[in-house]
Write a protein that holds these residues in place. Structure first.
Motif: not given
Length: 234
Positions: A11, A13, A61, A89-92, A110-112
């Motif tokens: 990742d 970050e 990521d 990932t943030t991509h959904q 997802t990171k959510s």
């Protein structure tokens, strides 16, 4: 869980990697062998890593500099087919999910998601080799219905998947080893390996996860088939 599960983090970050490493290692179930900021660093690390310290799982990521997660997964699933890749990932979006699954990723989260969801996913992947959340299963089903039967190949289509290959596929989906499948189906281990290689070739899959996705998308296997239909644990 038994033995410690070895993990690599990829990742871009640094803060996220640091937090993830602490959270994973605090469970006592995981050892983070190394963390990197892009896919190029990851592939280099894997080449340098000795067999005894090779990761079991990679948390990957998708959006990274140098070499992104999708391209890195292509390389890894080809070179290290037994290494489990979990997309985090943030991509959904549906295209991202399908692309990663078709490349052989063992799970997509997802990171959510909550820390509990992520740990549950890793637990499932560690236990049976893959994990599909309700969201991911819905995407797979929608993709199948969107195709509306186009290019659909069932086990009855000109022997594309033979009866024996389907039996092997069902047990492979449950992460049974070659020897166990051979004993269950009264075959030699060499014959089982032959069927496995035929399945990978016919479906253009990178690994067993790819076979499962292909089977679900093309109606060769159903979700109910993933619940030990052959009664191996009798």
């Amino acid at each position: 869980m038994g033995k410690m599960i070895k993990i690599a983090l990829a990742d871009d970050e640094v803060l996220f990697r640091t937090v993830m490493k602490k959270m994973l290692e605090d469970t006592g179930d995981y050892q983070v062998l190394f963390d990197v900021g892009n896919g190029l660093e990851l592939t280099q690390k894997l080449e340098e890593t000795s067999k005894g310290l090779f990761p079991d799982l990679i948390l990957m990521d998708l959006k990274m500099p140098e070499l992104n997660g999708v391209e890195t997964t292509k390389i890894i699933t080809k070179k290290y087919p037994h290494l489990k890749v979990v997309a985090l990932t943030t991509h959904q979006g549906k295209p991202f999910i399908l692309n990663m699954l078709n490349l052989g990723a063992a799970a997509y989260i997802t990171k959510s998601c909550s820390p509990e969801e992520m740990l549950d996913t890793l637990r499932e992947v560690s236990h049976k080799g893959f994990y599909y959340s309700d969201e991911v299963l819905q995407v797979i089903h929608e993709d199948f219905h969107t195709k509306n039967g186009k290019n659909r190949l069932s086990m009855l289509d000109a022997g594309f998947i033979t009866k024996r290959e389907r039996e092997v596929l069902l047990l492979l989906c449950k992460q049974y080893k070659t020897q166990e499948i051979a004993e269950k189906l009264f075959l030699s281990e060499r014959t089982v390996e032959g069927h496995r290689n035929n399945l990978l070739g016919k479906t253009n899959s990178k690994n067993v996860v790819g076979l499962i996705v292909y089977g679900l998308q093309h109606g060769i296997i159903e979700l109910s088939d993933l619940v030990d239909p052959l009664g191996f644990d009798e």
